[in-house]
Write a protein that holds these residues in place. Structure first.
Motif, short mmCIF file in Angstrom:
data_model
loop_
_atom_site.label_atom_id
_atom_site.label_comp_id
_atom_site.label_asym_id
_atom_site.label_seq_id
_atom_site.Cartn_x
_atom_site.Cartn_y
_atom_site.Cartn_z
N LEU A 178 0.82 -1.21 0.00
CA LEU A 178 0.00 0.00 0.00
C LEU A 178 0.85 1.26 0.00
O LEU A 178 0.42 2.30 -0.51
N SER A 179 2.05 1.19 0.56
CA SER A 179 2.91 2.38 0.57
C SER A 179 3.25 2.83 -0.85
O SER A 179 3.34 4.03 -1.11
N TRP A 180 3.42 1.87 -1.77
CA TRP A 180 3.74 2.24 -3.15
C TRP A 180 2.52 2.79 -3.89
O TRP A 180 2.66 3.44 -4.92
N VAL A 181 1.35 2.53 -3.37
CA VAL A 181 0.12 3.06 -3.98
C VAL A 181 -0.19 4.46 -3.46
O VAL A 181 -0.49 5.36 -4.25
N LEU A 182 -0.12 4.65 -2.14
CA LEU A 182 -0.58 5.89 -1.54
C LEU A 182 0.51 6.95 -1.37
O LEU A 182 0.20 8.14 -1.31
N LEU A 183 1.77 6.54 -1.27
CA LEU A 183 2.85 7.50 -1.06
C LEU A 183 3.59 7.84 -2.35
O LEU A 183 4.60 8.55 -2.32
N THR A 184 3.11 7.32 -3.45
CA THR A 184 3.59 7.71 -4.78
C THR A 184 2.39 8.32 -5.53
O THR A 184 1.26 8.27 -5.03
N PRO A 185 2.62 8.86 -6.71
CA PRO A 185 1.47 9.40 -7.48
C PRO A 185 0.53 8.34 -8.04
O PRO A 185 -0.44 8.69 -8.72
N LEU A 186 0.77 7.06 -7.76
CA LEU A 186 0.02 6.00 -8.41
C LEU A 186 -1.48 6.12 -8.17
O LEU A 186 -2.28 6.05 -9.13
N SER A 187 -1.91 6.25 -6.91
CA SER A 187 -3.35 6.29 -6.65
C SER A 187 -3.99 7.52 -7.29
O SER A 187 -5.10 7.43 -7.84
N ASP A 188 -3.31 8.66 -7.24
CA ASP A 188 -3.85 9.86 -7.87
C ASP A 188 -3.98 9.67 -9.39
O ASP A 188 -4.95 10.13 -10.00
N ARG A 189 -3.01 8.99 -9.99
CA ARG A 189 -3.07 8.77 -11.43
C ARG A 189 -4.20 7.81 -11.80
O ARG A 189 -4.84 7.98 -12.85
N VAL A 190 -4.43 6.81 -10.98
CA VAL A 190 -5.55 5.90 -11.24
C VAL A 190 -6.87 6.66 -11.13
O VAL A 190 -7.76 6.49 -11.97
N ILE A 191 -7.00 7.48 -10.11
CA ILE A 191 -8.22 8.29 -9.95
C ILE A 191 -8.40 9.20 -11.15
O ILE A 191 -9.51 9.33 -11.70
N SER A 192 -7.32 9.83 -11.61
CA SER A 192 -7.40 10.72 -12.77
C SER A 192 -7.79 9.93 -14.02
O SER A 192 -8.59 10.40 -14.84
N LEU A 193 -7.23 8.73 -14.18
CA LEU A 193 -7.56 7.90 -15.34
C LEU A 193 -9.03 7.51 -15.32
O LEU A 193 -9.72 7.58 -16.35
N LEU A 194 -9.52 7.10 -14.17
CA LEU A 194 -10.93 6.74 -14.06
C LEU A 194 -11.81 7.95 -14.34
O LEU A 194 -12.87 7.83 -14.98
N ASN A 195 -11.37 9.10 -13.90
CA ASN A 195 -12.15 10.32 -14.11
C ASN A 195 -12.26 10.65 -15.59
O ASN A 195 -13.30 11.13 -16.05
N ARG A 196 -11.19 10.40 -16.34
CA ARG A 196 -11.21 10.70 -17.77
C ARG A 196 -11.99 9.67 -18.57
O ARG A 196 -12.54 10.00 -19.62
N THR A 197 -12.04 8.44 -18.09
CA THR A 197 -12.62 7.36 -18.90
C THR A 197 -14.06 7.01 -18.53
O THR A 197 -14.82 6.57 -19.39
N LEU A 198 -14.44 7.19 -17.27
CA LEU A 198 -15.79 6.84 -16.86
C LEU A 198 -16.76 7.95 -17.24
O LEU A 198 -16.42 9.13 -17.16
N PRO A 199 -17.97 7.58 -17.66
CA PRO A 199 -18.93 8.60 -18.07
C PRO A 199 -19.45 9.40 -16.88
O PRO A 199 -19.36 8.97 -15.73
N GLY A 200 -19.99 10.59 -17.17
CA GLY A 200 -20.57 11.42 -16.13
C GLY A 200 -20.08 12.85 -16.21
O GLY A 200 -19.14 13.18 -16.94
N LYS A 201 -20.73 13.70 -15.44
CA LYS A 201 -20.35 15.12 -15.39
C LYS A 201 -19.17 15.33 -14.44
O LYS A 201 -18.76 14.44 -13.73
N TYR A 202 -18.68 16.55 -14.46
CA TYR A 202 -17.68 17.01 -13.49
C TYR A 202 -16.41 16.16 -13.53
O TYR A 202 -15.95 15.67 -12.52
#
Length: 239
Positions: free
Chosen positions: A209-233
């Motif tokens: 979990l340290s490699w997920v939360l203490l690196t940009p990895l989790s933020d990048r996954v969230i950003s990727l999901l935000n760009r690819t999943l449908p919906g507003k905002y």
């Protein structure tokens, strides 16, 4: 990623490996064995001696109680979702999806990479009293053929970690409370050893979990999901 954060990750990884090998390398699991076996027999005797405790562990290891753990986690996420604007609400949902993906991956890695096949204490001793024998009409989980590392405890720890990373220290403390309430009954009933949770689950979380939360990895996954999943905002600000 800063040098300080990288050092923190490496220290957490070292702690995870030291924790695991302190149990795995010594013959008979070293000092962990008397703790494991002593706690199991203590609670196993309580099951016979105390009817209230018997019912407590039976109820808290029912599948419906597992649903209660999901409900508690969901309610905490809902608290932050309700307090956010529409874009923030989308972000809370994406954080939850990223957390679930992380839990699946770390659980699969933990189960496949750790060279341990271990039955629960309720299946490891000859002088065991099982809850299902005392309460045959109450469905409950009191045994496991492969109990290490504890997947239930691992999921709860991952949840607590995500609460700390994205919602702060108070949310982290609530997450830890959820972990204690819903992970310890597995040990009390004999479905897990203490070290399944406090060595197995903790070591996987410290390392992975340290490699997920203490690196940009989790933020990048969230950003990727935000760009690819449908919906507003879709535009969110990453921390």
């Amino acid at each position: 990623m800063t040098k300080t954060r990288l050092l923190t990750i490496l220290l957490l990884n070292a702690a995870g490996f030291l924790l695991f090998f302190s149990w795995y390398l010594p013959a008979g699991h070293g000092f962990w064995w008397p703790i494991d076996s002593g706690l199991f027999h203590f609670f196993n005797h309580k099951i016979v001696e105390n009817q209230t405790f018997l019912w407590f562990v039976a109820v808290t290891n029912n599948r419906a109680f597992d649903a209660c753990s999901l409900l508690c986690m969901g309610l905490l996420m809902l608290w932050f979702w309700r307090g956010a604007d529409p874009a923030g609400r989308r972000r809370v949902v994406l954080i939850g999806l990223t957390m679930l993906m992380t839990a699946v991956v770390l659980n699969l890695l933990g189960q496949s990479l750790i060279p341990v096949q271990r039955t629960s204490p309720s299946l490891s001793f000859g002088d065991v009293v099982r809850v299902r024998d005392l309460l045959p009409n109450v469905p409950t989980k009191d045994a496991s053929r492969d109990s290490f590392p504890g997947d239930h405890g691992m999921m709860l720890l991952i949840f607590a970690g995500f609460m700390w990373r994205y919602f702060g220290q108070k949310a982290f403390m609530v997450g830890l409370a959820i972990f204690i309430v819903f992970a310890l009954p597995r040990m009390m009933i004999g479905a897990h050893w203490l070290t399944d949770i406090f060595v197995g689950s903790f070591s996987v979380v410290l390392i992975g979990l340290s490699w997920v939360l203490l690196t940009p990895l989790s933020d990048r996954v969230i950003s990727l999901l935000n760009r690819t999943l449908p919906g507003k905002y879709k535009q969110i600000n990453n921390n």
